[in-house]
Design a protein around this motif. Structure first.
Motif, PDB file in Angstrom:
ATOM      1  N   THR A  28       0.823  -1.208   0.000  1.00 29.29           N
ATOM      2  CA  THR A  28       0.000   0.000   0.000  1.00 29.29           C
ATOM      3  C   THR A  28       0.860   1.261   0.000  1.00 29.29           C
ATOM      4  N   ILE A  29       1.895   1.277   0.831  1.00 26.16           N
ATOM      5  CA  ILE A  29       2.773   2.453   0.911  1.00 26.16           C
ATOM      6  C   ILE A  29       3.574   2.631  -0.365  1.00 26.16           C
ATOM      7  N   PHE A  30       4.060   1.539  -0.945  1.00 27.50           N
ATOM      8  CA  PHE A  30       4.816   1.640  -2.191  1.00 27.50           C
ATOM      9  C   PHE A  30       3.949   2.219  -3.301  1.00 27.50           C
ATOM     10  N   GLY A  31       2.665   1.888  -3.282  1.00 28.02           N
ATOM     11  CA  GLY A  31       1.767   2.451  -4.280  1.00 28.02           C
ATOM     12  C   GLY A  31       1.659   3.961  -4.168  1.00 28.02           C
ATOM     13  N   ARG A  32       1.647   4.479  -2.936  1.00 29.96           N
ATOM     14  CA  ARG A  32       1.584   5.933  -2.751  1.00 29.96           C
ATOM     15  C   ARG A  32       2.891   6.610  -3.131  1.00 29.96           C
ATOM     16  N   ILE A  33       4.003   5.911  -2.914  1.00 33.22           N
ATOM     17  CA  ILE A  33       5.315   6.509  -3.189  1.00 33.22           C
ATOM     18  C   ILE A  33       5.660   6.441  -4.675  1.00 33.22           C
ATOM     19  N   LEU A  34       5.455   5.277  -5.274  1.00 34.28           N
ATOM     20  CA  LEU A  34       5.876   5.058  -6.661  1.00 34.28           C
ATOM     21  C   LEU A  34       4.812   5.441  -7.675  1.00 34.28           C
ATOM     22  N   GLY A  35       3.593   5.608  -7.230  1.00 37.33           N
ATOM     23  CA  GLY A  35       2.533   5.991  -8.149  1.00 37.33           C
ATOM     24  C   GLY A  35       1.817   4.800  -8.748  1.00 37.33           C
TER      25      GLY A  35
ATOM     26  N   ALA B 242      -4.069  -1.195  -7.582  1.00 43.88           N
ATOM     27  CA  ALA B 242      -4.012  -0.740  -8.969  1.00 43.88           C
ATOM     28  C   ALA B 242      -5.406  -0.590  -9.561  1.00 43.88           C
ATOM     29  N   LEU B 243      -6.316  -1.465  -9.152  1.00 41.69           N
ATOM     30  CA  LEU B 243      -7.664  -1.440  -9.714  1.00 41.69           C
ATOM     31  C   LEU B 243      -8.594  -0.496  -8.958  1.00 41.69           C
ATOM     32  N   GLY B 244      -8.447  -0.435  -7.621  1.00 47.96           N
ATOM     33  CA  GLY B 244      -9.396   0.337  -6.822  1.00 47.96           C
ATOM     34  C   GLY B 244      -8.808   1.480  -6.029  1.00 47.96           C
ATOM     35  N   GLY B 245      -7.486   1.650  -6.047  1.00 40.45           N
ATOM     36  CA  GLY B 245      -6.869   2.758  -5.330  1.00 40.45           C
ATOM     37  C   GLY B 245      -6.461   2.400  -3.912  1.00 40.45           C
ATOM     38  N   THR B 246      -5.936   3.384  -3.183  1.00 41.58           N
ATOM     39  CA  THR B 246      -5.418   3.177  -1.842  1.00 41.58           C
ATOM     40  C   THR B 246      -6.495   2.730  -0.861  1.00 41.58           C
TER      41      THR B 246
END
Length: 389
Positions: A193-200, A264-268
């Protein structure tokens, strides 16, 4: 004056991250910031949300572990046919009749049965022998021991219990494996989850490869640290540490990959909901240190839905059963990992089609505008000619 204007223009020309304003809206990270605009409304909503989360965790864990009782216990039995017929009438037991005591032991060691009972012909000096495997769940082995003792009491026989897969002396309750899986899964879910916020957002092939590399590397580090702790500090590993490391790594990759796909499909928000479901329902449905067959039907059903149960079974098979019955847990974890990949690729496909449609609309709009301009100019051009005639 000109110098000041030039400086202002330079500052405006420096590109800023599109989320810059949102990132600094709460003030410096070194303080709690100015607070919410709607203070009391958000205070109420936040407090209710936290209370609901706490009660959900309390309800789940207490319902699963608070009052364990035998439920769908798989037993291998051999011996007196009359006693076997009596046992078959108990709804909490699922019996497999074998020919010899050796076959009964093999069923336990191969993880085909939770335990085994050798039933003697009633008479003097009769002995009921119960085979258990504490490595498969201490609560479950205690429940099976109780079943053997109860049978011996009814037959007026002596009861003997043999533990074929005992727990290690430094983990007498069997909780360390459960906590290892719990924190491997939690660390992987939060990390994804955190990597998604950092890397986009993963919206290109390059980002997909980047996120995959980061997730696999992070999962390896997480699994390595957990393995190092339970081996060096707790001395609770009974086999070669690399085998335990491999199980924890696979667990982290499977859970982290699934959360990445959901994000990726539904967001954070979707990723956080997924993480909460794993914590509230996934951990409890694994059976924890007790074993799955002392939980109620609801959690036994969820055992096949969430990955922690398979991961814990895999770790126990490696630790106490010489790698018996590892195929099914590996397949279950593999399904979660593949599901994460498919969800991520699906999200990438949806975004690419959406972007293509947006580009098509943007290229079509100038053409339409130019036709409108031509249509507007034509009467203007004809007007002088008409007036002149």
């Amino acid at each position: 004056m000109t110098h000041a204007n030039d400086s202002a223009l330079k500052q405006k020309s420096v590109p800023q991250h599109p989320e810059f304003e949102a990132a600094v809206a709460g003030g410096s990270l070194a303080s709690e910031g100015p607070g919410s605009t709607h203070r009391y409304r958000n205070l109420l909503l936040g407090g209710v949300a936290i209370l609901l989360l706490a009660m959900a965790m309390l309800t789940s864990y207490s319902s699963a572990f608070g009052n364990p009782a035998p439920n769908n216990v798989h037993l291998a039995v051999t011996g007196d046919a009359g006693t076997i017929v009596t046992l078959e009438q108990q709804d909490s037991l699922e019996l497999t009749v074998v020919g010899t005591a050796a076959e009964a032991q093999a069923a336990v060691l191969n993880r085909d049965a939770d335990g085994a009972i050798v039933l003697p012909t009633p008479g003097a000096d009769a002995v009921v022998t119960t085979y258990v495997a504490s490595g498969g769940g201490r609560g479950l082995s205690q429940a099976i021991t109780g079943i053997g003792d109860s049978i011996a009491e009814k037959l007026h026989a002596t009861s003997e219990t043999t533990d074929l897969a005992p727990l290690g002396k430094n983990d007498p309750v069997g909780s360390i494996e459960f906590y290892a899986i719990l924190f491997a899964g939690l660390g992987a879910a939060l990390g994804a989850t955190i990597f998604g916020r950092i890397l986009g957002t993963v919206d290109t092939s390059a980002k997909f490869v980047e996120r995959s590399v980061v997730l696999v590397a992070y999962s390896g580090i997480l699994a390595g640290l957990i393995t190092l702790w339970i081996d060096s500090a707790l001395n609770a590993i009974t086999v070669d540490p690399p085998a335990v490391f491999a199980v924890l790594w696979l667990t982290a990759v499977a859970i982290g990959g699934a959360v990445t796909g959901v994000a990726a499909l539904g967001g954070t928000i979707a990723a956080l909901v997924m993480t909460l479901a794993l914590v509230i329902l996934g951990n409890t449905s694994s059976g924890g240190p007790l074993g799955i067959h002392v939980l109620n039907d609801f959690f036994q059903t969820l055992y096949y839905v969430f990955p922690q149960g398979g991961a814990l079974d895999l770790l126990r098979s490696v630790q106490y059963f010489d790698g018996a019955a590892v195929s099914a847990p590996i397949i279950r974890l593999g399904i979660w990992a593949v599901a994460g990949i498919l969800l991520t690729l699906t999200a990438m496909l949806i975004r690419s089609r959406r972007d293509a449609a947006a580009r098509l609309r943007s290229t079509a709009r100038p053409t339409t505008d130019s036709h409108a301009a031509t249509a507007w100019q034509t009467p203007q051009a004809e007007l002088p000619a008409t007036t002149h005639d």
